[in-house]
Design a protein around this motif. Structure first.
Motif, mmCIF file in Angstrom:
data_model
loop_
_atom_site.group_PDB
_atom_site.id
_atom_site.type_symbol
_atom_site.label_atom_id
_atom_site.label_comp_id
_atom_site.label_asym_id
_atom_site.label_seq_id
_atom_site.Cartn_x
_atom_site.Cartn_y
_atom_site.Cartn_z
ATOM 1 N N ALA A 169 0.870 -1.316 0.186
ATOM 2 C CA ALA A 169 -0.058 -0.138 -0.109
ATOM 3 C C ALA A 169 0.865 1.189 -0.195
ATOM 4 N N GLN A 170 1.881 1.129 0.863
ATOM 5 C CA GLN A 170 2.871 2.290 0.727
ATOM 6 C C GLN A 170 3.365 2.688 -0.669
ATOM 7 N N GLN A 171 3.944 1.408 -1.128
ATOM 8 C CA GLN A 171 4.315 1.615 -2.613
ATOM 9 C C GLN A 171 3.466 2.270 -3.714
ATOM 10 N N LEU A 172 2.227 1.779 -3.337
ATOM 11 C CA LEU A 172 1.099 2.348 -4.308
ATOM 12 C C LEU A 172 0.768 3.745 -4.221
ATOM 13 N N LYS A 173 1.023 4.301 -2.965
ATOM 14 C CA LYS A 173 0.721 5.685 -2.668
ATOM 15 C C LYS A 173 1.786 6.452 -3.110
ATOM 16 N N VAL A 174 3.090 6.105 -3.264
ATOM 17 C CA VAL A 174 4.200 6.519 -3.824
ATOM 18 C C VAL A 174 3.921 6.847 -5.503
ATOM 19 N N ALA A 175 3.445 5.789 -5.867
ATOM 20 C CA ALA A 175 3.218 5.568 -7.303
ATOM 21 C C ALA A 175 1.675 6.418 -7.743
ATOM 22 N N CYS A 176 1.064 6.301 -6.984
ATOM 23 C CA CYS A 176 -0.482 7.045 -7.137
ATOM 24 C C CYS A 176 -0.692 7.969 -5.936
ATOM 25 N N PRO A 177 -0.228 9.048 -6.023
ATOM 26 C CA PRO A 177 -0.747 10.093 -4.873
ATOM 27 C C PRO A 177 -1.814 10.442 -5.107
ATOM 28 N N PRO A 178 -2.335 11.402 -4.180
ATOM 29 C CA PRO A 178 -4.052 11.702 -4.178
ATOM 30 C C PRO A 178 -4.309 12.561 -5.555
ATOM 31 N N ASN A 179 -3.550 13.415 -5.967
ATOM 32 C CA ASN A 179 -3.831 14.282 -6.793
ATOM 33 C C ASN A 179 -3.048 13.816 -8.274
ATOM 34 N N VAL A 180 -2.841 12.373 -8.368
ATOM 35 C CA VAL A 180 -2.288 11.704 -9.641
ATOM 36 C C VAL A 180 -3.018 12.051 -11.030
ATOM 37 N N GLY A 181 -2.489 12.347 -12.005
ATOM 38 C CA GLY A 181 -3.150 12.425 -13.236
ATOM 39 C C GLY A 181 -3.768 10.856 -14.010
ATOM 40 N N PRO A 182 -4.735 11.148 -14.805
ATOM 41 C CA PRO A 182 -5.569 10.055 -15.234
ATOM 42 C C PRO A 182 -4.459 8.908 -16.020
ATOM 43 N N THR A 183 -3.403 9.439 -16.620
ATOM 44 C CA THR A 183 -2.591 8.429 -17.340
ATOM 45 C C THR A 183 -1.713 7.614 -16.515
ATOM 46 N N ILE A 184 -1.465 7.771 -15.400
ATOM 47 C CA ILE A 184 -0.502 7.070 -14.490
ATOM 48 C C ILE A 184 -1.101 5.635 -14.251
ATOM 49 N N ALA A 185 -0.275 4.372 -14.397
ATOM 50 C CA ALA A 185 -0.707 3.227 -14.146
ATOM 51 C C ALA A 185 0.340 2.519 -13.588
ATOM 52 N N VAL A 186 0.103 1.297 -12.917
ATOM 53 C CA VAL A 186 0.867 0.329 -12.383
ATOM 54 C C VAL A 186 0.571 -1.023 -12.803
ATOM 55 N N ASN A 187 1.584 -2.025 -12.327
ATOM 56 C CA ASN A 187 1.377 -3.293 -12.859
ATOM 57 C C ASN A 187 0.205 -3.877 -12.206
ATOM 58 N N MET A 188 -0.646 -4.853 -12.790
ATOM 59 C CA MET A 188 -1.618 -5.516 -11.754
ATOM 60 C C MET A 188 -0.784 -6.460 -10.997
ATOM 61 N N ASP A 189 0.471 -7.110 -11.560
ATOM 62 C CA ASP A 189 1.243 -8.146 -10.892
ATOM 63 C C ASP A 189 2.626 -7.400 -10.709
ATOM 64 N N PRO A 190 2.924 -7.161 -9.483
ATOM 65 C CA PRO A 190 4.264 -6.410 -9.232
ATOM 66 C C PRO A 190 5.242 -7.517 -9.215
ATOM 67 N N LEU A 191 5.044 -8.848 -9.201
ATOM 68 C CA LEU A 191 6.183 -9.696 -9.323
ATOM 69 C C LEU A 191 6.563 -10.297 -10.704
ATOM 70 N N SER A 192 5.892 -10.423 -11.700
ATOM 71 C CA SER A 192 6.194 -10.930 -12.980
ATOM 72 C C SER A 192 5.035 -10.277 -14.014
ATOM 73 N N PRO A 193 5.219 -9.069 -14.178
ATOM 74 C CA PRO A 193 3.951 -8.286 -14.805
ATOM 75 C C PRO A 193 4.071 -8.707 -16.344
ATOM 76 N N VAL A 194 5.028 -9.217 -17.129
ATOM 77 C CA VAL A 194 4.719 -9.606 -18.357
ATOM 78 C C VAL A 194 4.684 -11.155 -18.669
ATOM 79 N N THR A 195 4.651 -11.811 -17.470
ATOM 80 C CA THR A 195 4.713 -13.408 -17.885
ATOM 81 C C THR A 195 3.448 -13.997 -17.218
#
Length: 335
Positions: free
Chosen positions: A234-260
Motif C-alpha cells: 500500500a505504501q508503494q502504491l501511494k508513492v506511485a499514485c499520490p492523491p492528485n495523480v493524473g489520469p494517465t498514471i498506471a501500475v502493474n497488476m502483478d508486481p512480481l512478474s507483470p509480463v509473464t
C-alpha cells in the motif's frame, strides 16, 4: 527465435495433455455451440500461422498487446456473447466500445485484431470472422507470455448489433465483491471456479490509479486504506499514485512478474498484493479462497483450469450457421 520454437513445441505437447485431462470441456466438440478447432481447415488452412505471425509482430512492438487482447476477448464475450461486437466503431459514440465500462480497453487490442484481419483477408477474403480472430489472438498472447496453449474452437460469426447501452452491469467492476462477481459469471454459464481461473489473467497487464485509489485513500468512514492490503505494498502504491495523480498514471497488476503469464497472481492475493477489491476478495471470501490456494500451490492446476474456462467463455452466446455475418472490416458492419 530458437527459444520461441522450443516453447511452441512444448506448448503443443502440453495442449495434447490438456485434452486428456480437462474432462468434458476437453472434448473440443463445441458442445451445442457448433464450434470446432478444424472449422477453417479447408477454407483457410494457414489461418493460425497468419494470426500467430501478426500477433507476435505486434507483441514485439509493445508488450501491452498481451493484456490488451486478452481483456478485449473478455469484454466482448461477456456482453451479448463472443461476436466481435466490441470492435465496432461508431460515429455517434453509441457502439459497445464507447460505453463507460469499456473505456479501460487499450487501443493495442483493437489494433492487433485489425492487423490480423487485414492479413487474413489478403489470403482468405470473406472467410474468417473477426470473432474467431479475436479468440485465436487471445490464445496466442497467453502462450507468447509463457502461458498455456490450447486448440481454439472456431466457427463463430460476427454480430450485427453493438450498443453502448447493452454493456452496463455485464462486466466485472474493480470494486465488486465475490457475490456480485459470481452473479455476472453465472449468467454466462461460468462457475465460481471459472471466475477465479479467468481472474488469473490479471497476472499480466496494468491498471490506472483511478481504478483502485479508493482502496488507498478513501476505503470507508473509519479507515483510509483497505486493511486487506499488504501495508508495504500500500505504501508503494501511494508513492506511485499520490492523491492528485493524473489520469494517465498506471501500475502493474502483478508486481512480481507483470509480463509473464503464470500463477504469481494467486501468490499475490495470499500475501495481500491484490490490486483491485475484486482481486483481493477472491482470497478473503471463503467461497473462493480454496480455489485461490489451489492455484497458488500448483501452476499446472491453474493452467488447466484457465484453459477449461477460456474454452467455456469462448462458447458464450456465439452466432453460428446463418446467424450474423463475416465482416470484411472488423470495425464496421457489412451493410
Amino acid at each position: 527465435m530458437e527459444k520461441r520454437r522450443r516453447i511452441s513445441l512444448r506448448a503443443v505437447v502440453a495442449a495434447m495433455a490438456l485434452m486428456l485431462s480437462l474432462g468434458e470441456a476437453a472434448s473440443y466438440d463445441g458442445g451445442s455451440s457448433g464450434l470446432s478447432p478444424g472449422y477453417y481447415s479447408k477454407t483457410c488452412s494457414n489461418l493460425e500461422k497468419i494470426v500467430l505471425r501478426e500477433v507476435t509482430k505486434k507483441k514485439n512492438e509493445t508488450v501491452v498487446t498481451i493484456p490488451a487482447v486478452l481483456r478485449l476477448f473478455f469484454h466482448d464475450c461477456l456482453v451479448n456473447g463472443c461476436d466481435a461486437s466490441v470492435l465496432i466503431a461508431s460515429h455517434n459514440n453509441d457502439a459497445e466500445k464507447n460505453s463507460e465500462d469499456d473505456d479501460s480497453l487499450a487501443g493495442d487490442g483493437y489494433d492487433t485484431v485489425n492487423r490480423v484481419k487485414d492479413a487474413v483477408e489478403r489470403e482468405c477474403p470473406g472467410v474468417v470472422s473477426c470473432a474467431d480472430i479475436l479468440a485465436l489472438a487471445a490464445r496466442d498472447v497467453v502462450n507468447l507470455a509463457y502461458g498455456p496453449y490450447w486448440p481454439v474452437e472456431l466457427g463463430r460469426r460476427d454480430g450485427l448489433i453493438s450498443k453502448a447501452s447493452d454493456v452496463k452491469g455485464k462486466l466485472p467492476d474493480p470494486e465488486m465483491h465475490v457475490k456480485e462477481l459470481a452473479a455476472i459469471f453465472d449468467k454466462n454459464g461460468l462457475s465460481m471456479r471459472d471466475m477465479v481461473a479467468l481472474s488469473g489473467a490479471h497476472t499480466v497487464g496494468f491498471a490506472h490509479c483511478s481504478r483502485f485509489k479508493k482502496r488507498l485513500y478513501n476505503y470507508n468512514s473509519t479507515m483510509r486504506t483497505d486493511p486487506s492490503f499488504n501495508k508495504y505494498y500500500a505504501q508503494q502504491l501511494k508513492v506511485a499514485c499520490p492523491p492528485n495523480v493524473g489520469p494517465t498514471i498506471a501500475v502493474n497488476m502483478d508486481p512480481l512478474s507483470p509480463v509473464t503469464f503464470d500463477n504469481k497472481y494467486y501468490n499475490n492475493l495470499v500475501n495481500g498484493l491484490g490490486l483491485f477489491t475484486s482481486d483481493q476478495v477472491l482470497y478473503t471470501d471463503v467461497a473462493s479462497k480454496k480455489t485461490v490456494e489451489e492455484f497458488n500451490a500448483s501452476q499446472d492446476q491453474f493452467f488447466k483450469a484457465f484453459v477449461d474456462s477460456m474454452i467455456k467463455l469462448g462458447r458464450v452466446d456465439v452466432k453460428t450457421g446463418s446467424a450474423g455475418e463475416i465482416r470484411r472490416d472488423c470495425t464496421a458492419f457489412n451493410h
